[in-house]
Motif scaffolding. Structure first.
Motif, PDB file in Angstrom:
ATOM      1  N   GLY A  40     -66.042  13.768 -51.002  1.00 54.00           N
ATOM      2  CA  GLY A  40     -65.070  14.326 -49.991  1.00 54.00           C
ATOM      3  C   GLY A  40     -64.290  15.300 -50.796  1.00 54.00           C
ATOM      4  O   GLY A  40     -64.646  15.624 -51.879  1.00 54.00           O
ATOM      5  N   GLN A  43     -57.413  15.059 -48.678  1.00 52.22           N
ATOM      6  CA  GLN A  43     -57.149  13.718 -48.236  1.00 52.22           C
ATOM      7  C   GLN A  43     -58.026  12.685 -47.789  1.00 52.22           C
ATOM      8  O   GLN A  43     -57.844  11.737 -47.275  1.00 52.22           O
ATOM      9  CB  GLN A  43     -55.986  14.078 -47.069  1.00 52.22           C
ATOM     10  CG  GLN A  43     -54.570  14.857 -47.502  1.00 52.22           C
ATOM     11  CD  GLN A  43     -53.968  13.793 -48.635  1.00 52.22           C
ATOM     12  OE1 GLN A  43     -53.819  12.842 -48.504  1.00 52.22           O
ATOM     13  NE2 GLN A  43     -53.504  14.569 -49.707  1.00 52.22           N
ATOM     14  N   ASP A  44     -59.368  13.407 -47.626  1.00 52.08           N
ATOM     15  CA  ASP A  44     -60.244  12.673 -47.340  1.00 52.08           C
ATOM     16  C   ASP A  44     -61.491  12.544 -48.381  1.00 52.08           C
ATOM     17  O   ASP A  44     -62.499  13.266 -48.560  1.00 52.08           O
ATOM     18  CB  ASP A  44     -61.073  13.408 -46.047  1.00 52.08           C
ATOM     19  CG  ASP A  44     -61.947  12.292 -45.638  1.00 52.08           C
ATOM     20  OD1 ASP A  44     -62.315  11.422 -45.828  1.00 52.08           O
ATOM     21  OD2 ASP A  44     -63.124  12.961 -44.653  1.00 52.08           O
ATOM     22  N   SER A  45     -60.866  12.013 -49.640  1.00 48.34           N
ATOM     23  CA  SER A  45     -61.895  12.025 -50.632  1.00 48.34           C
ATOM     24  C   SER A  45     -62.081  10.498 -51.418  1.00 48.34           C
ATOM     25  O   SER A  45     -61.016   9.895 -51.107  1.00 48.34           O
ATOM     26  CB  SER A  45     -61.349  12.993 -51.462  1.00 48.34           C
ATOM     27  OG  SER A  45     -59.848  12.563 -52.080  1.00 48.34           O
ATOM     28  N   SER A  46     -62.831  10.376 -52.268  1.00 50.65           N
ATOM     29  CA  SER A  46     -62.980   9.245 -53.059  1.00 50.65           C
ATOM     30  C   SER A  46     -63.291   9.752 -54.399  1.00 50.65           C
ATOM     31  O   SER A  46     -64.249  10.547 -54.707  1.00 50.65           O
ATOM     32  CB  SER A  46     -63.892   8.362 -52.563  1.00 50.65           C
ATOM     33  OG  SER A  46     -64.055   7.003 -53.052  1.00 50.65           O
ATOM     34  N   SER A 106     -60.135   5.493 -53.202  1.00 50.24           N
ATOM     35  CA  SER A 106     -60.201   6.332 -51.955  1.00 50.24           C
ATOM     36  C   SER A 106     -59.051   6.408 -51.158  1.00 50.24           C
ATOM     37  O   SER A 106     -58.231   5.637 -51.033  1.00 50.24           O
ATOM     38  CB  SER A 106     -61.261   5.462 -50.830  1.00 50.24           C
ATOM     39  OG  SER A 106     -62.515   5.228 -51.904  1.00 50.24           O
ATOM     40  N   THR A 107     -58.840   7.597 -50.584  1.00 50.01           N
ATOM     41  CA  THR A 107     -57.606   7.706 -49.750  1.00 50.01           C
ATOM     42  C   THR A 107     -57.952   6.872 -48.446  1.00 50.01           C
ATOM     43  O   THR A 107     -58.882   6.493 -48.149  1.00 50.01           O
ATOM     44  CB  THR A 107     -57.688   9.150 -49.210  1.00 50.01           C
ATOM     45  OG1 THR A 107     -58.791   9.501 -48.524  1.00 50.01           O
ATOM     46  CG2 THR A 107     -57.543  10.116 -50.355  1.00 50.01           C
ATOM     47  N   THR A 109     -57.954   7.572 -45.321  1.00 55.82           N
ATOM     48  CA  THR A 109     -58.773   8.582 -44.595  1.00 55.82           C
ATOM     49  C   THR A 109     -60.094   8.516 -44.972  1.00 55.82           C
ATOM     50  O   THR A 109     -60.926   8.202 -43.804  1.00 55.82           O
ATOM     51  CB  THR A 109     -58.102   9.866 -44.580  1.00 55.82           C
ATOM     52  OG1 THR A 109     -56.761  10.145 -44.353  1.00 55.82           O
ATOM     53  CG2 THR A 109     -59.041  10.959 -43.407  1.00 55.82           C
ATOM     54  N   TYR A 110     -60.392   8.404 -46.290  1.00 56.85           N
ATOM     55  CA  TYR A 110     -61.740   8.381 -46.574  1.00 56.85           C
ATOM     56  C   TYR A 110     -62.217   6.793 -46.284  1.00 56.85           C
ATOM     57  O   TYR A 110     -63.382   6.822 -45.598  1.00 56.85           O
ATOM     58  CB  TYR A 110     -61.871   8.598 -48.131  1.00 56.85           C
ATOM     59  CG  TYR A 110     -63.346   8.708 -48.452  1.00 56.85           C
ATOM     60  CD1 TYR A 110     -64.168   9.840 -48.545  1.00 56.85           C
ATOM     61  CD2 TYR A 110     -63.827   7.253 -48.866  1.00 56.85           C
ATOM     62  CE1 TYR A 110     -65.382   9.539 -48.960  1.00 56.85           C
ATOM     63  CE2 TYR A 110     -65.347   7.413 -49.257  1.00 56.85           C
ATOM     64  CZ  TYR A 110     -65.934   8.652 -49.235  1.00 56.85           C
ATOM     65  OH  TYR A 110     -67.119   8.615 -49.862  1.00 56.85           O
ATOM     66  N   SER A 113     -62.941   6.312 -42.429  1.00 52.74           N
ATOM     67  CA  SER A 113     -63.831   7.114 -41.879  1.00 52.74           C
ATOM     68  C   SER A 113     -65.354   6.858 -42.548  1.00 52.74           C
ATOM     69  O   SER A 113     -66.219   7.230 -41.852  1.00 52.74           O
ATOM     70  CB  SER A 113     -63.658   8.733 -41.737  1.00 52.74           C
ATOM     71  OG  SER A 113     -63.453   9.154 -43.136  1.00 52.74           O
ATOM     72  N   HIS A 114     -65.364   6.152 -43.592  1.00 49.84           N
ATOM     73  CA  HIS A 114     -66.430   6.109 -44.367  1.00 49.84           C
ATOM     74  C   HIS A 114     -66.930   4.660 -44.374  1.00 49.84           C
ATOM     75  O   HIS A 114     -68.297   4.245 -44.153  1.00 49.84           O
ATOM     76  CB  HIS A 114     -66.690   6.666 -45.615  1.00 49.84           C
ATOM     77  CG  HIS A 114     -66.417   8.202 -45.676  1.00 49.84           C
ATOM     78  ND1 HIS A 114     -65.591   8.987 -45.443  1.00 49.84           N
ATOM     79  CD2 HIS A 114     -67.614   9.085 -45.754  1.00 49.84           C
ATOM     80  CE1 HIS A 114     -65.594  10.060 -45.481  1.00 49.84           C
ATOM     81  NE2 HIS A 114     -66.926  10.336 -45.524  1.00 49.84           N
TER      82      HIS A 114
END
Length: 238
Positions: A40, A43-46, A106-107, A109-110, A113-114
């Motif tokens: 990602g 803000q949507d990352s890991s 991970s954030t 958000t991530y 959503s994941h």
């Protein structure tokens, strides 16, 4: 110069002790361990890091000591979670080498959503997950159909160890006593010396070649310098 009272000294000592005890687990990981992958963006990352020669429980405890989590899962040699107000950290066993650990930061958000929600609830309490991800009555569990269980669950995941092994296969092999030197032009100069012992002389040949478009070996042609013949007569002056 006004002297500080003992109360002021105590207050300063308390501030310094608090500052010394405050540490961010994310910064600690990025400063001490190599980054092996990023999933990602923004803000949507890991981010995934490799911890060599350290098992999952030891790594999880090390991170918890650097920054106290709101919740930490029970000890496991395979996978552990540390939950914070701004991130989820999963420590998992490296699938390429069981002696190593992978740290996935991970954030929220991530993670929301994941990650598979049922999978997360096997490590962290539902009440904490609801408070971190928002929603009531299990509304955040709309991602329940996801199969993500961490970086090691990806079929194409690669660790630093795997990348290193792959790079060794790509290293070109060389033979003693032979080699090629090429300039920016099309000419190629070949050096041939079949013995391993350095010699003061050798055989040098300059060749040109024409490259074939079908991928077969090039055809070499030896260039021979051209000379012109001179014609005429000579007279001697008297």
């Amino acid at each position: 110069m006004k002297r500080l009272t003992w109360q002021a000294w105590v207050a300063l000592a308390l501030v310094f002790s608090l500052l010394a005890g405050c540490s961010n687990a994310s910064s600690y990981v990025s400063d001490h361990y190599p980054l092996v992958d990023i999933q990602g963006k923004g803000q949507d990352s890991s981010k995934i890091y490799l911890v060599e020669d350290q098992d999952v429980p030891t790594t999880a405890k090390e991170l918890a000591d650097k920054e106290k989590p709101e919740e930490v899962s029970k000890e496991s040699k395979d996978s552990m979670f540390l939950a914070y107000s701004d991130k989820i950290i999963q420590v998992q066993q490296d699938p390429a080498d069981s002696a190593n650990s992978l740290v996935e930061v991970s954030t929220l958000t991530y993670a929301k959503s994941h990650y598979n929600s049922s999978f997360l609830e096997g490590y962290l309490t539902a009440s904490l997950l609801h408070s971190l991800f928002g929603g009531t009555g299990g509304s955040w569990m709309s991602n329940g159909t996801n199969t993500y269980r961490g970086f090691s669950s990806l079929p194409d995941s690669k660790t630093k160890t795997q990348a290193y092994e792959s790079s060794k296969k790509d290293t070109p092999a060389t033979k003693s006593g032979t080699g090629f030197f090429s300039s920016k032009g099309k000419a190629k100069t070949e050096i041939t010396d079949k013995s391993d012992t350095p010699k003061s002389s050798g055989t040098w040949s300059t060749k040109s070649y024409s490259k074939k478009s079908d991928g077969s070996s090039p055809t070499f042609k030896t260039k021979i310098p051209k000379t012109k013949k001179s014609f005429g007569s000579f007279k001697r002056r008297r």
